[in-house]
Design a protein around this motif. Structure first.
Motif, PDB file in Angstrom:
ATOM      1  N   ALA A  82      81.436   0.954  12.984  1.00  0.00           N
ATOM      2  CA  ALA A  82      82.289   1.990  13.572  1.00  0.00           C
ATOM      3  C   ALA A  82      82.972   1.216  14.828  1.00  0.00           C
ATOM      4  O   ALA A  82      82.328   0.757  15.697  1.00  0.00           O
ATOM      5  CB  ALA A  82      81.401   3.273  14.079  1.00  0.00           C
ATOM      6  N   LEU A  83      84.432   1.094  14.652  1.00  0.00           N
ATOM      7  CA  LEU A  83      85.006   0.604  15.535  1.00  0.00           C
ATOM      8  C   LEU A  83      86.124   1.613  16.487  1.00  0.00           C
ATOM      9  O   LEU A  83      86.717   2.372  15.699  1.00  0.00           O
ATOM     10  CB  LEU A  83      86.470  -0.467  15.203  1.00  0.00           C
ATOM     11  N   ASP A  84      86.152   1.229  17.666  1.00  0.00           N
ATOM     12  CA  ASP A  84      86.772   2.381  18.518  1.00  0.00           C
ATOM     13  C   ASP A  84      88.360   1.885  18.416  1.00  0.00           C
ATOM     14  O   ASP A  84      88.687   1.026  17.645  1.00  0.00           O
ATOM     15  CB  ASP A  84      86.436   2.255  19.876  1.00  0.00           C
ATOM     16  N   ASP A  85      89.413   2.734  19.153  1.00  0.00           N
ATOM     17  CA  ASP A  85      90.674   2.415  18.934  1.00  0.00           C
ATOM     18  C   ASP A  85      91.024   1.082  19.427  1.00  0.00           C
ATOM     19  O   ASP A  85      92.269   0.341  19.012  1.00  0.00           O
ATOM     20  CB  ASP A  85      91.636   3.429  19.790  1.00  0.00           C
ATOM     21  N   GLU A  86      90.266   0.125  20.337  1.00  0.00           N
ATOM     22  CA  GLU A  86      90.386  -1.183  20.764  1.00  0.00           C
ATOM     23  C   GLU A  86      89.835  -2.105  19.680  1.00  0.00           C
ATOM     24  O   GLU A  86      90.018  -3.121  20.007  1.00  0.00           O
ATOM     25  CB  GLU A  86      90.013  -1.454  22.102  1.00  0.00           C
ATOM     26  N   GLY A  87      89.356  -1.645  18.708  1.00  0.00           N
ATOM     27  CA  GLY A  87      88.500  -2.480  17.800  1.00  0.00           C
ATOM     28  C   GLY A  87      87.201  -2.757  17.981  1.00  0.00           C
ATOM     29  O   GLY A  87      86.818  -3.992  17.374  1.00  0.00           O
ATOM     30  N   VAL A  88      86.552  -2.198  18.948  1.00  0.00           N
ATOM     31  CA  VAL A  88      85.085  -2.939  19.587  1.00  0.00           C
ATOM     32  C   VAL A  88      84.200  -1.899  18.752  1.00  0.00           C
ATOM     33  O   VAL A  88      84.479  -0.774  18.247  1.00  0.00           O
ATOM     34  CB  VAL A  88      85.237  -2.430  20.915  1.00  0.00           C
ATOM     35  N   ALA A  89      83.123  -2.676  18.260  1.00  0.00           N
ATOM     36  CA  ALA A  89      82.045  -2.157  17.507  1.00  0.00           C
ATOM     37  C   ALA A  89      81.166  -1.173  18.639  1.00  0.00           C
ATOM     38  O   ALA A  89      80.769  -1.540  19.679  1.00  0.00           O
ATOM     39  CB  ALA A  89      81.200  -3.110  17.212  1.00  0.00           C
ATOM     40  N   ILE A  90      81.293   0.170  18.014  1.00  0.00           N
ATOM     41  CA  ILE A  90      80.405   1.061  19.026  1.00  0.00           C
ATOM     42  C   ILE A  90      79.459   1.880  18.140  1.00  0.00           C
ATOM     43  O   ILE A  90      78.649   2.330  18.748  1.00  0.00           O
ATOM     44  CB  ILE A  90      81.252   2.068  19.670  1.00  0.00           C
ATOM     45  N   GLY A  91      79.359   1.372  16.920  1.00  0.00           N
ATOM     46  CA  GLY A  91      78.447   1.897  16.130  1.00  0.00           C
ATOM     47  C   GLY A  91      78.621   1.345  14.718  1.00  0.00           C
ATOM     48  O   GLY A  91      79.141   0.414  14.609  1.00  0.00           O
ATOM     49  N   MET A  92      77.317   1.781  13.950  1.00  0.00           N
ATOM     50  CA  MET A  92      77.229   1.288  12.516  1.00  0.00           C
ATOM     51  C   MET A  92      76.865   2.426  11.711  1.00  0.00           C
ATOM     52  O   MET A  92      76.222   3.182  11.857  1.00  0.00           O
ATOM     53  CB  MET A  92      76.481  -0.129  12.575  1.00  0.00           C
ATOM     54  N   VAL A  93      77.047   2.064  10.362  1.00  0.00           N
ATOM     55  CA  VAL A  93      76.813   3.042   9.375  1.00  0.00           C
ATOM     56  C   VAL A  93      75.928   2.105   8.159  1.00  0.00           C
ATOM     57  O   VAL A  93      76.454   1.165   7.744  1.00  0.00           O
ATOM     58  CB  VAL A  93      77.719   3.682   8.753  1.00  0.00           C
TER      59      VAL A  93
END
Length: 176
Positions: free
Chosen positions: A68-79
């Motif tokens: 799960a990437l935020d608007d800056e493309g940083v991983a903040i979660g996973m599924v």
């Protein structure tokens, strides 16, 4: 916010995400990366391989891991999205498991990540999704219910003793 399938190229923030996850929490299993039991590159290869039924070990099912990437493309979660269920996943695990970094919780990310994950699951041909949630994990329960989840029952995981609510979400559009 977007979901990106795991690949051999880690997105920014992935190592921090996996360290935050550690051994896991609330029934969401961790990864062997933070403990040093597996290198990040090996873990990524395993994530990619698990999408192909030919690579899946006995007793497991094909699954796609998404970052799960935020608007800056940083991983903040996973599924972790399972393409189908076996008997074990019917009791604990379900189709979709989600994790969000602790410092990014409480901002509505879980609802959006769930919506995106259900859209991906729909592409596999599944007609409904099962999510299992610890009865004590009230934020996750709220996210699942807001995503259309309906509680079927509560079961006790025989391995952990954890009480899990089993929520089903219809993936087919409602007919008028």
């Amino acid at each position: 916010m977007k979901l990106e399938p795991a690949s051999l190229v880690p997105p920014p923030g992935l190592r921090e995400l996996l360290e935050d996850l550690g051994d896991g929490e609330n029934g969401y299993m961790g990864t062997p990366v933070p403990s040093g039991n597996m290198a990040l590159e090996e873990y990524l290869r395993r994530c990619v391989a698990m999408t192909d039924p030919a690579n899946v070990p006995p007793g497991l099912v094909p699954q796609t891991t998404f970052w799960a990437l935020d608007d800056e493309g940083v991983a903040i979660g996973m599924v972790r999205m399972r393409h189908c269920l076996n008997e074990k996943l019917l009791a604990h695990g379900g189709h979709v498991g989600m994790y969000i970094r602790r410092d990014r919780r409480g901002r509505g990310h879980a609802k959006e990540i769930l919506r995106l994950a259900l859209a991906e699951l729909r592409k596999t041909g599944e007609k409904r999704a099962l999510l299992t949630v610890s009865v004590d994990n009230h934020p996750s329960i709220r996210s699942v219910v807001s995503g259309g989840g309906r509680l079927e029952d509560v079961r006790t995981d025989p391995e952990t003793g954890m009480k899990l609510g089993r929520y089903w979400i219809d993936l087919e559009p409602r007919r008028a």
